[in-house]
Design a protein around this motif. Structure first.
Motif, mmCIF file in Angstrom:
data_model
loop_
_atom_site.group_PDB
_atom_site.id
_atom_site.type_symbol
_atom_site.label_atom_id
_atom_site.label_comp_id
_atom_site.label_asym_id
_atom_site.label_seq_id
_atom_site.Cartn_x
_atom_site.Cartn_y
_atom_site.Cartn_z
ATOM 1 N N SER A 117 1.058 4.077 -2.996
ATOM 2 C CA SER A 117 0.786 5.482 -2.688
ATOM 3 C C SER A 117 1.959 6.373 -3.064
ATOM 4 O O SER A 117 1.775 7.486 -3.565
ATOM 5 N N ILE A 120 -6.181 3.560 -12.268
ATOM 6 C CA ILE A 120 -5.553 2.995 -11.075
ATOM 7 C C ILE A 120 -6.293 1.730 -10.676
ATOM 8 O O ILE A 120 -7.504 1.736 -10.505
ATOM 9 N N THR A 165 -4.922 3.068 -3.548
ATOM 10 C CA THR A 165 -4.621 4.336 -4.220
ATOM 11 C C THR A 165 -5.758 4.848 -5.085
ATOM 12 O O THR A 165 -5.612 5.891 -5.713
ATOM 13 N N ASN A 215 0.832 -1.210 0.000
ATOM 14 C CA ASN A 215 0.000 0.000 0.000
ATOM 15 C C ASN A 215 0.864 1.256 0.000
ATOM 16 O O ASN A 215 0.562 2.224 -0.695
ATOM 17 N N ILE A 266 1.963 7.062 -6.877
ATOM 18 C CA ILE A 266 1.017 8.115 -7.256
ATOM 19 C C ILE A 266 1.552 9.479 -6.824
ATOM 20 O O ILE A 266 1.467 10.462 -7.561
#
Length: 77
Positions: free
Chosen positions: A28, A70, A75, A24, A31
């Motif tokens: 993140s 995505i 995200t 995760n 992005i």
């Protein structure tokens, strides 16, 4: 109050633990790296290909997020 009913795929596998936390965080960060260069006084333009095959040139983070496809659940905006 009634509890919500969730309809999930049979092939869905639920994961937890530090491996998922790291995945995760990495998603993140990816992005954030895309959006980071569009911020500040020295922001850069991004050239994106939209779904119709056209070219979009922008430095607006919101429009960039709108054009991204995505798949990672942590995200998705």
């Amino acid at each position: 109050m009634h509890s919500p009913v969730l309809v999930l795929k049979d092939s869905l596998k639920r994961e937890s633990g530090t491996k998922v936390h790291h995945a995760n965080i990495q998603a993140s960060k990816a992005i954030a790296d895309i959006i980071r260069t569009t911020l500040g006084p020295r922001s850069m333009l991004k050239m994106l290909l939209d779904a119709a095959g056209g070219i979009v040139v922008t430095n607006d983070g919101n429009s960039i997020l709108g054009e991204l496809d995505i798949a990672h659940p942590a995200t998705k905006a």
